[in-house]
Structure formats: structure tokens, C-alpha cells
Design an enzyme around this catalytic site. Structure first.
Site, short mmCIF file in Angstrom:
data_model
loop_
_atom_site.label_atom_id
_atom_site.label_comp_id
_atom_site.label_asym_id
_atom_site.label_seq_id
_atom_site.Cartn_x
_atom_site.Cartn_y
_atom_site.Cartn_z
N ASP A 67 0.82 -1.22 0.00
CA ASP A 67 0.00 0.00 0.00
C ASP A 67 0.85 1.27 0.00
OD1 ASP A 67 0.92 -0.52 2.57
OD2 ASP A 67 -1.06 -0.82 3.43
N ASN A 136 -7.38 -3.70 14.43
CA ASN A 136 -8.78 -4.02 14.10
C ASN A 136 -8.85 -5.17 13.08
OD1 ASN A 136 -7.86 -2.80 11.82
ND2 ASN A 136 -9.32 -1.11 11.82
N HIS A 138 -7.08 -5.30 10.26
CA HIS A 138 -6.83 -4.91 8.87
C HIS A 138 -5.53 -5.52 8.34
CE1 HIS A 138 -4.65 -0.92 10.14
NE2 HIS A 138 -3.75 -1.80 9.80
N GLU A 143 -9.66 -2.16 5.65
CA GLU A 143 -10.24 -1.97 6.99
C GLU A 143 -11.49 -2.82 7.13
OE1 GLU A 143 -8.75 -0.33 9.24
OE2 GLU A 143 -7.37 0.98 8.18
C1 F6R Z 1 1.64 -1.84 6.19
C2 F6R Z 1 0.23 -2.19 6.28
C3 F6R Z 1 -0.51 -2.27 7.58
C4 F6R Z 1 0.31 -2.76 8.77
C5 F6R Z 1 -0.54 -2.82 10.03
C6 F6R Z 1 0.27 -3.20 11.26
O1 F6R Z 1 2.07 -1.81 4.83
O2 F6R Z 1 -0.33 -2.38 5.28
O3 F6R Z 1 -1.61 -3.13 7.38
O4 F6R Z 1 0.86 -4.01 8.49
O5 F6R Z 1 -1.15 -1.58 10.27
O6 F6R Z 1 1.15 -2.16 11.54
P1 F6R Z 1 2.27 -2.29 12.66
O7 F6R Z 1 3.22 -3.34 12.20
O8 F6R Z 1 2.90 -0.91 12.71
O9 F6R Z 1 1.56 -2.66 13.93
#
Ligand code: F6R
Length: 243
Positions: A67, A136, A138, A143
Site C-alpha cells: 500500500d 482491528n 486490517h 479496513e
Molecule cells: C503496512 C500495512 C498495515 C500494517 C498494520 C500493522 O504496509 O499495510 O496493514 O501491516 O497496520 O502495523 P504495525 O506493524 O505498525 O503494527
């Protein structure tokens, strides 16, 4: 789903890097799907270490990231492209031309998303997709929702994400409101998926992902349907999961 329990974050990072290293050694021209966020940082450090030891060669590796913020280009230090350059690409011998992140500088979202799907298709799909897990549930910027999004698409960031991200920007107006993300369908087409999870704060959602119902309200729960998923999680993250 295969679940590997590790002692702590450092152990998780080493084991995840071992799995990615095996992929690179067995198929030097692998297509790696990569993630940003805090969880994979240690994994990227471990991969860099193995590269410096002469154990890994990234010269034929192709990569596609999950992303990117819409409106930010690679020179912006808050972009995911910048993050990847800092944490991995500049540290190993990957050919920058073979690294891809959705083009946040492309204002035409339909074009940005269609172009990205085409890159992944032209590479023959993703061999190994690395994922982090949101609180959550995701994955990427997919989301909780009423349905699973199929392909790369543009999402409106939730107010809580905007609030969480504003500390990284000078002004709240600078925080991007939208992002381009691979869809759940794009992720599910990867041949193998590796999820890294660390910390007590992820324990409740990780249990839902592994043992709960498959629902777009917990996007990562769809991974239960994938034939080749490995979750590498530390003891704290698995503290609410019965395996
Ligand atoms: C990152 C992404 C997000 C993260 C997720 C967890 O490219 O797409 O889905 O993997 O938000 O983030 P952290 O590792 O910071 O807890």
C-alpha cells in the site's frame, strides 16, 4: 494456518527472516510482497544482516508493496516508498527498477490501481506476501467492512488512522486522507503468505483471526481460507490464542 510461536520480537524477526531467506535461496527471482509498519522492521534488519554476511542475493528479486498514501511520492519521508528504501532497498542489492509500491503521486486513482494490478499480473503473481496485522484486523489498508475488496483500490482513511498518523506530520492538513492498497483478493492470490505479529496489544485480534469466524469485519480472518499461510507471532501476541 501454520502458527509459529516465538519468544519475543527479536525471535519473531529472525524466524520471519529465515522463511523469507529460504524463499530467496530456493527461488532467486521470487516476487516478494512486502509490508511497512513497525512489525516488519526487525525482519528487514535480519534480512540486511544475512545479505551483509553474503548469504542472500537480491539481484533478481522483484517486489511489490501492499500500500501507499495517495498524494505522497517516494521523496516524502512519510511515504511507504521512502520507508522501504530506508529499511530494506538501500541496504541490499535489489534492483530499484524491480521494486514497486502503488504510485501515490498518481492522482487518477483508477489508473494507479489498474496499473498496479497489471504489474503484479505481469510478474506472474506474488510468491510470498509478508503481512503485518492491524489492531482491528486490517491487512494492507483493507479496513473492517461489509465485504472483502477484490483488487487494488483507493480507500478513505478512517478518522482514527488520520489521528494516529498526524504525529508524523507538521500539520494535521498534511496527513493524507486516502491510500491505495492491494485488495483482499490480490493478497489471497499470493502463493504463500507470512504474517508477523508482536505484542500483547495484538493478542485479542490475533485470536479472532485464527479462531474466529471468517468475516470482512475482521479482514485478516479470510486468511483461514488460504492454503499456505504461516503466522510468526511472539508469546505475548499469542497469549489469548488456543492453538
Ligand atoms: C503496512 C500495512 C498495515 C500494517 C498494520 C500493522 O504496509 O499495510 O496493514 O501491516 O497496520 O502495523 P504495525 O506493524 O505498525 O503494527
Amino acid at each position: 494456518m501454520k502458527v509459529i510461536k516465538t519468544k519475543d520480537y527479536a525471535d519473531m524477526s529472525r524466524k520471519a527472516a529465515n522463511i523469507i531467506s529460504a524463499q530467496i535461496i530456493l527461488k532467486p527471482d521470487s516476487v516478494l510482497g512486502l509490508a511497512t509498519g513497525s512489525t516488519p522492521v526487525g525482519t528487514y534488519e535480519e534480512l540486511t544482516k544475512r545479505y551483509n554476511q553474503g548469504d542472500l542475493d537480491f539481484s533478481k528479486i522483484l517486489s511489490v508493496n501492499l500500500d501507499e498514501y495517495r498524494g505522497l511520492d517516494a521523496s516524502n519521508d512519510q511515504s511507504y516508498h521512502y520507508f522501504m528504501n530506508e529499511h530494506l532497498f538501500k541496504n541490499v542489492n535489489i534492483d530499484k527498477a524491480n521494486t514497486h509500491v502503488p504510485d501515490g503521486s498518481e492522482p487518477d486513482s483508477d489508473k494507479a490501481c489498474a496499473d498496479y494490478e497489471e504489474i503484479i499480473r505481469s510478474y506472474g503473481g506474488i510468491d510470498l506476501q509478508l503481512l503485518g496485522l492491524g489492531h482491528n484486523g486490517h491487512i494492507g489498508f483493507n479496513e473492517p467492512s461489509d465485504e472483502f475488496a477484490k483488487t487494488t483500490h483507493c480507500v478513505d482513511l478512517t478518522e482514527s488512522t488520520i489521528q494516529a498518523n498526524k504525529r508524523f506530520f507538521e500539520k494535521e492538513e498534511d496527513v493524507p486522507r486516502q491510500a491505495y492498497t492491494m485488495g483482499i483478493g490480490t493478497i489471497m492470490k499470493a502463493k504463500a503468505i507470512l504474517v508477523v505479529v508482536s505484542g500483547e496489544d495484538k493478542s485479542a485480534i490475533l485470536n479472532e483471526v485464527i479462531n474466529g469466524p471468517i468475516t470482512p469485519k475482521v479482514p485478516a480472518s479470510v486468511l483461514q481460507l488460504h492454503p499456505n499461510v504461516t503466522i510468526v507471532a511472539d508469546e505475548a501476541a499469542l497469549s489469548k490464542t488456543t492453538l
